[in-house]
Design a protein around this motif. Structure first.
Motif, PDB file in Angstrom:
ATOM      1  N   LEU A  26      -6.967  81.037  34.603  1.00 38.11           N
ATOM      2  CA  LEU A  26      -7.202  79.397  34.431  1.00 38.11           C
ATOM      3  C   LEU A  26      -8.227  79.376  35.717  1.00 38.11           C
ATOM      4  O   LEU A  26      -8.509  78.362  36.063  1.00 38.11           O
ATOM      5  N   ARG A  27      -7.716  80.339  36.919  1.00 42.20           N
ATOM      6  CA  ARG A  27      -7.936  80.390  38.292  1.00 42.20           C
ATOM      7  C   ARG A  27     -10.436  80.879  38.089  1.00 42.20           C
ATOM      8  O   ARG A  27     -11.280  80.006  38.163  1.00 42.20           O
ATOM      9  N   ASN A  28     -10.149  81.390  37.140  1.00 40.58           N
ATOM     10  CA  ASN A  28     -11.777  81.888  36.233  1.00 40.58           C
ATOM     11  C   ASN A  28     -12.728  80.634  35.496  1.00 40.58           C
ATOM     12  O   ASN A  28     -13.296  80.089  35.873  1.00 40.58           O
ATOM     13  N   GLN A  29     -11.067  80.334  34.992  1.00 35.73           N
ATOM     14  CA  GLN A  29     -11.746  78.695  34.154  1.00 35.73           C
ATOM     15  C   GLN A  29     -12.237  77.602  35.021  1.00 35.73           C
ATOM     16  O   GLN A  29     -13.414  77.351  34.735  1.00 35.73           O
ATOM     17  N   ILE A  30     -11.919  77.292  35.940  1.00 33.55           N
ATOM     18  CA  ILE A  30     -12.160  76.684  36.572  1.00 33.55           C
ATOM     19  C   ILE A  30     -12.326  76.097  37.700  1.00 33.55           C
ATOM     20  O   ILE A  30     -13.901  74.902  37.921  1.00 33.55           O
ATOM     21  N   GLU A  31     -12.649  77.829  38.475  1.00 29.67           N
ATOM     22  CA  GLU A  31     -13.804  78.471  39.449  1.00 29.67           C
ATOM     23  C   GLU A  31     -15.119  78.198  38.648  1.00 29.67           C
ATOM     24  O   GLU A  31     -16.615  78.117  39.296  1.00 29.67           O
ATOM     25  N   SER A  32     -14.985  79.057  37.514  1.00 29.15           N
ATOM     26  CA  SER A  32     -16.566  78.508  36.486  1.00 29.15           C
ATOM     27  C   SER A  32     -17.123  77.291  35.915  1.00 29.15           C
ATOM     28  O   SER A  32     -18.464  77.265  35.458  1.00 29.15           O
ATOM     29  N   ARG A  33     -16.563  75.890  36.245  1.00 33.90           N
ATOM     30  CA  ARG A  33     -16.588  74.773  35.864  1.00 33.90           C
ATOM     31  C   ARG A  33     -18.218  74.465  36.727  1.00 33.90           C
ATOM     32  O   ARG A  33     -18.715  75.122  37.813  1.00 33.90           O
ATOM     33  N   PRO A  34     -19.327  73.481  36.044  1.00 38.03           N
ATOM     34  CA  PRO A  34     -20.246  73.292  36.776  1.00 38.03           C
ATOM     35  C   PRO A  34     -20.142  72.425  37.634  1.00 38.03           C
ATOM     36  O   PRO A  34     -21.024  72.894  38.671  1.00 38.03           O
ATOM     37  N   GLU A  35     -18.832  71.606  38.313  1.00 35.19           N
ATOM     38  CA  GLU A  35     -18.984  70.979  38.772  1.00 35.19           C
ATOM     39  C   GLU A  35     -18.524  71.205  39.697  1.00 35.19           C
ATOM     40  O   GLU A  35     -19.229  70.743  41.392  1.00 35.19           O
ATOM     41  N   PHE A  36     -17.901  73.302  40.202  1.00 36.78           N
ATOM     42  CA  PHE A  36     -17.779  73.826  41.212  1.00 36.78           C
ATOM     43  C   PHE A  36     -19.011  75.068  41.609  1.00 36.78           C
ATOM     44  O   PHE A  36     -18.788  75.857  42.458  1.00 36.78           O
ATOM     45  N   THR A  37     -20.226  74.448  40.809  1.00 38.68           N
ATOM     46  CA  THR A  37     -21.129  75.841  41.014  1.00 38.68           C
ATOM     47  C   THR A  37     -22.200  75.172  42.215  1.00 38.68           C
ATOM     48  O   THR A  37     -22.944  74.314  41.669  1.00 38.68           O
ATOM     49  N   VAL A  38     -22.741  76.022  43.249  1.00 41.40           N
ATOM     50  CA  VAL A  38     -23.963  75.663  43.880  1.00 41.40           C
ATOM     51  C   VAL A  38     -24.528  76.499  43.556  1.00 41.40           C
ATOM     52  O   VAL A  38     -25.066  77.851  43.156  1.00 41.40           O
ATOM     53  N   LEU A  75     -27.241  82.633  44.915  1.00 37.40           N
ATOM     54  CA  LEU A  75     -27.022  81.278  43.929  1.00 37.40           C
ATOM     55  C   LEU A  75     -27.500  81.704  42.785  1.00 37.40           C
ATOM     56  O   LEU A  75     -28.526  82.433  43.070  1.00 37.40           O
ATOM     57  N   PRO A  76     -27.013  80.812  42.102  1.00 37.03           N
ATOM     58  CA  PRO A  76     -25.795  80.337  42.390  1.00 37.03           C
ATOM     59  C   PRO A  76     -24.636  80.827  41.988  1.00 37.03           C
ATOM     60  O   PRO A  76     -24.520  82.092  41.383  1.00 37.03           O
ATOM     61  N   ALA A  77     -23.681  80.258  42.701  1.00 36.22           N
ATOM     62  CA  ALA A  77     -22.343  80.477  42.926  1.00 36.22           C
ATOM     63  C   ALA A  77     -21.337  79.202  43.235  1.00 36.22           C
ATOM     64  O   ALA A  77     -21.502  78.811  43.586  1.00 36.22           O
ATOM     65  N   SER A  78     -20.063  80.287  43.224  1.00 41.44           N
ATOM     66  CA  SER A  78     -18.663  78.892  42.868  1.00 41.44           C
ATOM     67  C   SER A  78     -18.663  78.548  44.203  1.00 41.44           C
ATOM     68  O   SER A  78     -17.935  79.693  45.400  1.00 41.44           O
ATOM     69  N   SER A  79     -18.442  77.674  44.694  1.00 42.80           N
ATOM     70  CA  SER A  79     -17.865  77.177  45.700  1.00 42.80           C
ATOM     71  C   SER A  79     -16.569  77.745  45.878  1.00 42.80           C
ATOM     72  O   SER A  79     -16.532  77.559  47.124  1.00 42.80           O
ATOM     73  N   PHE A  80     -15.665  78.174  45.769  1.00 44.53           N
ATOM     74  CA  PHE A  80     -14.764  79.007  46.467  1.00 44.53           C
ATOM     75  C   PHE A  80     -14.862  79.555  46.294  1.00 44.53           C
ATOM     76  O   PHE A  80     -13.622  80.491  47.399  1.00 44.53           O
ATOM     77  N   ASP A  81     -15.952  80.984  45.814  1.00 41.15           N
ATOM     78  CA  ASP A  81     -15.978  81.699  46.682  1.00 41.15           C
ATOM     79  C   ASP A  81     -17.220  82.010  47.820  1.00 41.15           C
ATOM     80  O   ASP A  81     -17.190  83.206  48.350  1.00 41.15           O
TER      81      ASP A  81
END
Length: 291
Positions: A65-77, A101-107
């Protein structure tokens, strides 16, 4: 009176009375309605979750679930935007950016990005924030060049605090900056700039300032002339020299230095050839008188 005629006592027994009273207390009734069911459910859940395969399944589900959320386009820098920086500093910020980049904002750790930017010599402060559209914005406040510091390694561009910003290949590369040298010069840039502003008519002849003994400044002019300023009130001493020069054209004469270290007794130091010429003229005058 016979047993059949004896009437039963309607009052409850002592134990029956106590049990009845306990059953009527709010705490006991809440315990029966909530506490016991909760305890049973908690023990059942704890027993179920204590199994290793159940725990592994739960952690895998959470991780998925976390990977699915973090990989969503709105959370990608996808883009790094640098604002308020010169082209050279902006390029250095892109080169030192600690993430690909690109990278997840959570990372990303925004404080790490800010510290990496502020570690650059030319950056005084930085602010980092995420913008909509996958943009990481870095607001930069650059250090402003104030002077050139001449060292054994070459010319260094420094700000008013003495922090080295960059290097200069030659004096001609930054003719707008004052040249400083000597031990402790970088720690007194603000005072040197005040002396430069006070130089006024001598600006075109000014070549730089030399810090002497980590205590005071020498003003270096063209034609190998110097003005020796005192430790206290150097600006005022320089203004006195300018007034004397405007009234008597003192610096236009063949002198090597003007010593203002003693405010009550300014001293002129003649050049060696001027002294020799003066002695020659004096001796010729003495010989003429003897004849």
């Amino acid at each position: 009176m016979s047993e059949m005629n004896r009437r039963a006592d309607p009052a409850p027994s002592r134990w029956s009375y106590r049990v009845h009273r306990i059953m009527l207390t709010p705490l006991y009734r809440r315990l029966l309605r909530v506490g016991i069911p909760f305890s049973v459910c908690f023990l059942a859940a704890a027993s179920y979750l204590s199994q290793a395969d159940v725990q592994e399944s739960i952690w895998l589900t959470i991780s998925d679930l976390r990977n699915q959320i973090e990989s969503r386009p709105e959370f990608t820098v996808r883009l790094l935007s640098v604002e308020g920086a010169s082209p050279g500093v902006a390029e250095a910020i892109h080169d030192s950016f600690p993430y690909r980049l690109p990278a997840s904002s959570f990372d990303m750790e925004l404080d790490d990005v800010r510290r990496a930017v502020e570690a650059l010599p030319a950056v005084s402060a930085a602010a980092v924030r995420l913008r909509q559209g996958g943009v990481l914005e870095v607001q930069v406040q650059e250090r402003q060049p104030a002077a050139l510091l001449r060292t054994r390694e070459g010319l260094k561009v420094i700000d008013v605090g003495g922090v080295v910003i960059d290097t200069a290949p030659s004096r001609a590369a930054r003719p707008d900056l004052l040249v400083l040298t000597g031990e402790g010069a970088a720690a007194h840039v603000a005072e040197a700039l005040e002396i430069k502003r006070a130089a006024g008519p001598l600006q075109l002849r000014l070549r730089g300032l030399v810090r002497m003994g980590e205590r005071r400044w020498d003003v270096v002019l063209d034609r190998e002339q110097r003005i020796l300023l005192p430790e206290q009130n150097p600006v005022r001493a320089l203004e006195r020299v300018i007034v004397l020069n405007e009234s008597q054209e003192m610096l236009e004469r063949d002198i090597a230095a003007v010593d203002m270290r003693l405010a009550a007794r300014p001293t002129l130091r003649m050049r060696e050839r001027a002294v020799e010429g003066w002695w020659h003229v004096r001796n010729m005058g003495v010989g003429t008188e003897e004849q």
